[in-house]
Write a protein that holds these residues in place. Structure first.
Motif, short mmCIF file in Angstrom:
data_model
loop_
_atom_site.label_atom_id
_atom_site.label_comp_id
_atom_site.label_asym_id
_atom_site.label_seq_id
_atom_site.Cartn_x
_atom_site.Cartn_y
_atom_site.Cartn_z
N ALA A 176 6.01 -2.16 -9.81
CA ALA A 176 6.29 -1.99 -8.38
C ALA A 176 5.00 -1.85 -7.58
CB ALA A 176 7.19 -0.77 -8.18
N VAL A 177 4.04 -1.09 -8.12
CA VAL A 177 2.75 -0.93 -7.43
C VAL A 177 2.02 -2.27 -7.37
CG1 VAL A 177 0.51 0.21 -7.51
CG2 VAL A 177 2.58 1.50 -8.03
N ASP A 178 2.14 -3.07 -8.42
CA ASP A 178 1.52 -4.39 -8.43
C ASP A 178 2.12 -5.27 -7.32
OD1 ASP A 178 -0.21 -6.38 -9.49
OD2 ASP A 178 1.49 -7.28 -10.51
N GLU A 179 3.43 -5.23 -7.15
CA GLU A 179 4.07 -5.98 -6.07
C GLU A 179 3.58 -5.48 -4.71
OE1 GLU A 179 8.28 -5.90 -6.38
OE2 GLU A 179 8.34 -6.67 -8.43
N ALA A 180 3.50 -4.15 -4.58
CA ALA A 180 3.05 -3.57 -3.31
C ALA A 180 1.61 -4.00 -3.01
CB ALA A 180 3.16 -2.05 -3.36
N LEU A 181 0.76 -4.07 -4.03
CA LEU A 181 -0.62 -4.47 -3.82
C LEU A 181 -0.70 -5.93 -3.39
CD1 LEU A 181 -3.64 -3.88 -3.97
CD2 LEU A 181 -3.58 -4.42 -6.41
N ARG A 182 0.10 -6.79 -4.01
CA ARG A 182 0.09 -8.20 -3.61
C ARG A 182 0.59 -8.37 -2.18
NH1 ARG A 182 3.65 -10.95 -6.25
NH2 ARG A 182 4.45 -9.43 -7.74
N MET A 183 1.62 -7.61 -1.83
CA MET A 183 2.11 -7.67 -0.45
C MET A 183 1.07 -7.12 0.52
SD MET A 183 5.58 -6.07 1.21
CE MET A 183 5.89 -6.23 2.98
N LEU A 184 0.38 -6.06 0.11
CA LEU A 184 -0.66 -5.47 0.97
C LEU A 184 -1.78 -6.47 1.21
CD1 LEU A 184 -1.79 -2.88 2.34
CD2 LEU A 184 -2.85 -2.32 0.15
N LEU A 185 -2.19 -7.20 0.20
CA LEU A 185 -3.29 -8.13 0.33
C LEU A 185 -2.91 -9.39 1.11
CD1 LEU A 185 -4.81 -7.90 -3.27
CD2 LEU A 185 -5.67 -6.84 -1.19
N ARG A 186 -1.65 -9.81 0.99
CA ARG A 186 -1.24 -11.07 1.61
C ARG A 186 -0.53 -10.88 2.95
NH1 ARG A 186 1.80 -14.82 -2.67
NH2 ARG A 186 1.93 -16.07 -0.74
N ARG A 187 0.19 -9.77 3.11
CA ARG A 187 1.00 -9.59 4.32
C ARG A 187 0.61 -8.36 5.13
NH1 ARG A 187 4.56 -13.99 4.89
NH2 ARG A 187 5.89 -12.62 6.14
N GLY A 188 -0.30 -7.53 4.60
CA GLY A 188 -0.71 -6.35 5.35
C GLY A 188 0.13 -5.12 5.12
N GLY A 189 1.01 -5.12 4.14
CA GLY A 189 1.77 -3.92 3.81
C GLY A 189 3.08 -3.81 4.57
N ILE A 190 3.68 -2.61 4.50
CA ILE A 190 4.97 -2.33 5.11
C ILE A 190 4.75 -1.47 6.35
CG2 ILE A 190 7.24 -1.27 4.75
CD1 ILE A 190 6.87 -1.72 1.76
N PRO A 191 5.37 -1.81 7.49
CA PRO A 191 5.23 -0.95 8.67
C PRO A 191 6.12 0.28 8.56
CG PRO A 191 6.63 -2.83 9.18
CD PRO A 191 6.13 -3.04 7.77
N PHE A 192 5.50 1.47 8.57
CA PHE A 192 6.26 2.72 8.47
C PHE A 192 6.26 3.49 9.79
CE2 PHE A 192 5.10 2.04 3.97
CZ PHE A 192 6.36 2.16 3.40
N GLY A 193 5.91 2.84 10.90
CA GLY A 193 5.86 3.52 12.18
C GLY A 193 7.22 4.07 12.59
N GLY A 194 7.24 5.30 13.09
CA GLY A 194 8.47 5.92 13.57
C GLY A 194 9.28 6.63 12.51
N ILE A 195 8.91 6.50 11.24
CA ILE A 195 9.68 7.12 10.16
C ILE A 195 9.24 8.56 9.99
CG2 ILE A 195 10.21 7.04 7.70
CD1 ILE A 195 9.90 4.02 7.82
N ARG A 196 10.15 9.49 10.24
CA ARG A 196 9.87 10.91 10.12
C ARG A 196 10.79 11.52 9.08
NH1 ARG A 196 9.43 9.26 15.37
NH2 ARG A 196 7.65 10.01 16.59
N ASP A 197 10.50 12.73 8.70
CA ASP A 197 11.36 13.42 7.73
C ASP A 197 12.53 14.04 8.49
OD1 ASP A 197 12.53 14.71 5.67
OD2 ASP A 197 10.87 16.09 5.23
N ILE A 198 13.68 13.36 8.46
CA ILE A 198 14.85 13.82 9.21
C ILE A 198 15.85 14.54 8.31
CG2 ILE A 198 14.60 11.96 10.90
CD1 ILE A 198 17.03 10.63 9.46
#
Length: 778
Positions: A49-71
């Motif tokens: 899973a971390v390997d997939e996340a790294l490839r996505m980070l390098l090619r697409r810039g990662g996942i946008p987590f803006g606005g996500i709070r601990d609700i």
């Protein structure tokens, strides 16, 4: 895994470092709980899973987590019937929108790359878009309840605004009317009341409530009696507004409670995604590599460095364990890097088991451990009356009860803190015990006896940390197969110790110790020379491999181009022959058919000649050199102009035969006959076609048939149109005059049916008017 071991190996520091890359509080909390996983399957899944996340980070810039709070606290409160505040509901709306953005980003990335684990995690996110819409219709992004939250709230707020407008209007009137009694012609606010700043000597002139007095006592702030009554109505409306807002918040809290469970699941999934992305960002920043987990207890670390040492300062180490030997005994001087090596092996093992990438030069092997045991550092305790030796022994005794075949044991300064003879004997006994249990062991020591133990024990190997005696500085390189020296006498001599004392110390050394030290020194010298020669050999081998690869590549490319050219030539030759044969048969067959029907017209012969010419191969396809003297250079021959080295076609020959006009691509030039080499002579049919071409290329742009009858003129018009089409003329003019109009009408009727004519029109001004016809050819 024991917390004490995690602390000794500084696992918690690396964990905090990774936590710093998390984008949300959810991910940070998940990483605070990071520990080695319980099974190799779980660790492999986490690494994938971390390997997939790294490839996505390098090619697409990662996942946008803006606005996500601990609700999660808000969800628990709503689930038990509590009323959430407008700010709480605003955070829930932000959380829903943030989760949707994260899911959309992963789905978009999945179209371009293979990320099944991220895709599966995102697919499980509950889409609470309807809940978000309901919240946003009542709560804005600043956390304020909107007027449209309910019809009653809109009515109350409209009424309140109207009352407040009347208050401001009345106050403005009072300011203008009572201006001579006021300190300043303004309206001020004291608490929740609108007041006028009245001069103290006129305070009895303005009936109302005194709310404040200035520090000088010259001004009193009075709320006029009329305004008091109006403000009371506003306060009543404000209380009514608060009650209505409470009802709105209670209703919206129920909406959130209905989806509390799937939103809580979303929070867990987003925490996992954030943790994966944080590990991927750590791997990117540290240039870390994905490890290979093994169940056979083998470690192969290549270019490994301690994660907490800056990359520019760390000296990478290569170490093996568990294949040819199960124990590594590291010796060498103090501050040479022995303890760092122990911690590096242990810490990288724990990180790999936690699903993290490792700070190695290339992907490395990590043996899966059921448990990691470590006794590192001086844990002397004055309060417990424990010496350094006692503290070490207590830790080791605790290990021995639990060590098994899948254990990694790290021992620092084994046997130190007591009599050297007894300490060495005890250390060898401990190593024998661990060997019998099948554990993998990395130990450091200063005892010469343990160096000898590693020499005679097949399951063990000596290793050392390199020390440069000339500079009195460690190099921190780990050398497998070579025992280390303490270098105490060399260091003392370099620091200025008198030579007599150094010699006297050497006399006190046992003969065996001196012999061993000399042997180790010789081994180190031989190793350095071998490493130098090996580096030179590897460099030459790499150069030879590069040259060989380049030669093989060039040879393959040449062979491939030759084969392609041969196949293309054969294919083209077959196509030319087949096309020429087919066209020749068609022309012969058509000539026979037309001769049976009567004389063949000129334009038909021209069409057939053109068809034969089109069937000829292009001159650029002539690949075979035929040679010959310049006298054979007739019109249509293919020649090479020797002075420029280019091939061309002879288009004209001078009357005296001494000069040729040659067409070289777009260039036409005159050259002497002796400056050309005949490559191929033009076939007779080609020369015939060229003759026809030259005759038709002189076709004029207009045909004058004035004075002819219609029967005389039509054959001339037909031949003229054939020659014009063959010459490629797009437009011609036929001059027939006006006269009676018979010749004009007959010609135009003929043109309307002619196959070469696209359209015709009477001549324009300057073109003869109706006495001429302009013909557009196909």
């Amino acid at each position: 895994m024991q917390e004490r071991v995690l602390h000794i190996l500084e696992y918690d520091k690396v964990r905090q470092h990774v936590r710093g890359f998390a984008a949300t509080r959810l991910g940070q909390e998940r990483l605070e709980q990071m520990r080695p996983l319980s099974s190799i399957a779980e660790a492999e899944a986490e690494l994938a899973a971390v390997d997939e996340a790294l490839r996505m980070l390098l090619r697409r810039g990662g996942i946008p987590f803006g606005g996500i709070r601990d609700i999660r606290p808000h969800l628990r409160k709503a689930a038990i019937g509590g009323v959430l505040t407008a700010g709480d509901l605003n955070e829930v709306a932000f959380f829903i929108a943030g989760g949707r953005r994260a899911r959309t980003a992963i789905e978009a990335a999945a179209e371009a790359m293979d990320i099944p684990r991220l895709q599966e995690m995102a697919a499980g996110l509950f889409d609470a878009r309807q809940t978000e819409l309901e919240l946003r219709q009542a709560i804005d992004e600043d956390g304020l309840v909107l007027d449209q939250a309910s019809p009653e709230l809109r009515r109350i707020r409209n009424q309140r605004r109207a009352e407040e407008a009347r208050i401001r209007e009345r106050l403005d009137q009072m300011v203008r009317h009572l201006q001579r009694w006021l300190q300043d012609p303004v309206v001020t606010v004291r608490g929740d009341s609108f007041c006028l700043p009245v001069r103290v000597e006129f305070k009895n002139q303005v009936p109302g409530v005194v709310h404040d007095v200035s520090s000088s006592g010259a001004t009193v702030f009075i709320e006029p009696q009329e305004i008091v009554q109006m403000s009371a109505r506003v306060r009543a409306l404000a209380a009514e507004e608060d009650r209505e807002i409470e009802r709105v918040l209670q209703r919206l809290s129920g909406v959130v409670a209905a989806v509390a469970e799937p939103l809580a699941e979303n929070a867990e999934r987003l925490a996992t995604l954030d943790a994966w992305m944080a590990k991927a960002e750590y791997a990117r920043r540290e240039d870390a590599q994905r490890p290979r987990l093994r169940t056979d207890g083998v470690w192969r670390l290549t270019g490994a460095r301690h994660p907490l040492i800056p990359k520019e300062a760390a000296v990478p180490i290569d170490i093996r364990l568990g294949d040819d030997f199960r124990m590594v005994i590291i010796t060498g001087p103090n501050t040479g890097g022995k303890t760092v090596t122990l911690k590096t092996v242990g810490l990288l093992t724990l990180l790999a088991m936690s699903g993290c990438f490792l700070t190695t030069r290339s992907p490395s092997d990590i043996g899966w451990c059921g448990e990691v045991f470590a006794d590192i550092g001086d844990e002397q305790s004055i309060e417990q009356s424990l010496s350094t030796f006692s503290s070490h022994m207590r830790n080791i005794i605790g290990m021995l009860e639990h060590v098994g075949p899948d254990s990694l044991v790290l021992l620092d300064e084994l046997g130190a803190g007591t009599d050297p003879a007894e300490g060495a004997a005890l250390s060898m006994a401990i190593l024998d015990w661990l060997k019998a249990r099948g554990a993998r062991v990395v130990a450091t020591t200063h005892y010469a006896e343990l160096k000898a133990y590693a020499f005679r024990e097949p399951a063990a190997i000596n290793a050392s940390v390199e020390f440069d005696v000339d500079t009195l500085r460690p190099t921190y390189r780990l050398l497998l197969g070579v025992p280390g020296r303490s270098n105490a006498l060399a260091i003392a001599a370099r620091l200025g110790m008198p030579e007599t004392l150094i010699d006297q110390a050497r006399h006190h050394l046992r003969t065996d110790d001196v012999r061993v030290e000399d042997l180790i020194a010789q081994l180190e010298a031989a190793r350095r020379e071998a490493e130098r020669l090996r580096a030179e050999a590897e460099q030459e081998l790499a150069e030879a491999r590069r040259e060989r690869a380049q030669w093989v590549q060039e040879r393959e490319a040449f062979e491939q181009s030759v084969e392609q050219a041969r196949e293309a030539a054969l294919r083209e030759a077959r196509e030319v022959v087949a096309r020429a044969r087919t066209e020749a048969e068609r022309v012969i067959r058509e000539l026979r058919d037309r001769q049976r029907g009567g004389p063949v017209k000129d334009h038909e012969l021209v069409e057939l000649r053109k068809a034969l010419e089109d069937a000829l191969p292009e001159e650029r396809r002539v690949a075979r050199r035929k040679g010959g003297d310049a006298g054979r250079a007739a019109v249509g021959s293919t020649v090479r102009v020797l002075s420029v080295g280019q091939k061309g076609e002879v288009v004209e020959r001078s009357a005296d035969g001494r000069e040729l006009t040659v067409q070289l691509g777009m260039l036409r030039m005159k050259v002497p006959v002796d400056d050309v080499e005949v490559l191929s002579a033009a076939p007779e049919r080609v020369q015939a076609v060229r003759t026809v071409k030259r005759s038709v290329q002189t076709v004029p742009l207009q045909l004058d048939i004035r004075g002819q009858t219609v029967e005389e003129a039509l054959p001339s018009v037909d031949r003229y149109l054939d020659q014009a089409v063959l010459s490629g003329l797009p437009r011609v003019t036929i001059i027939h005059g006006k006269g009676t109009g018979a010749l004009r009408d007959g010609v135009r009727r003929y043109l309307s049916k002619h196959p070469h004519v696209s359209s015709w029109a009477p001549g324009g001004p300057g073109e003869g008017g109706d006495g001429a016809t302009v013909v557009e050819l196909k």
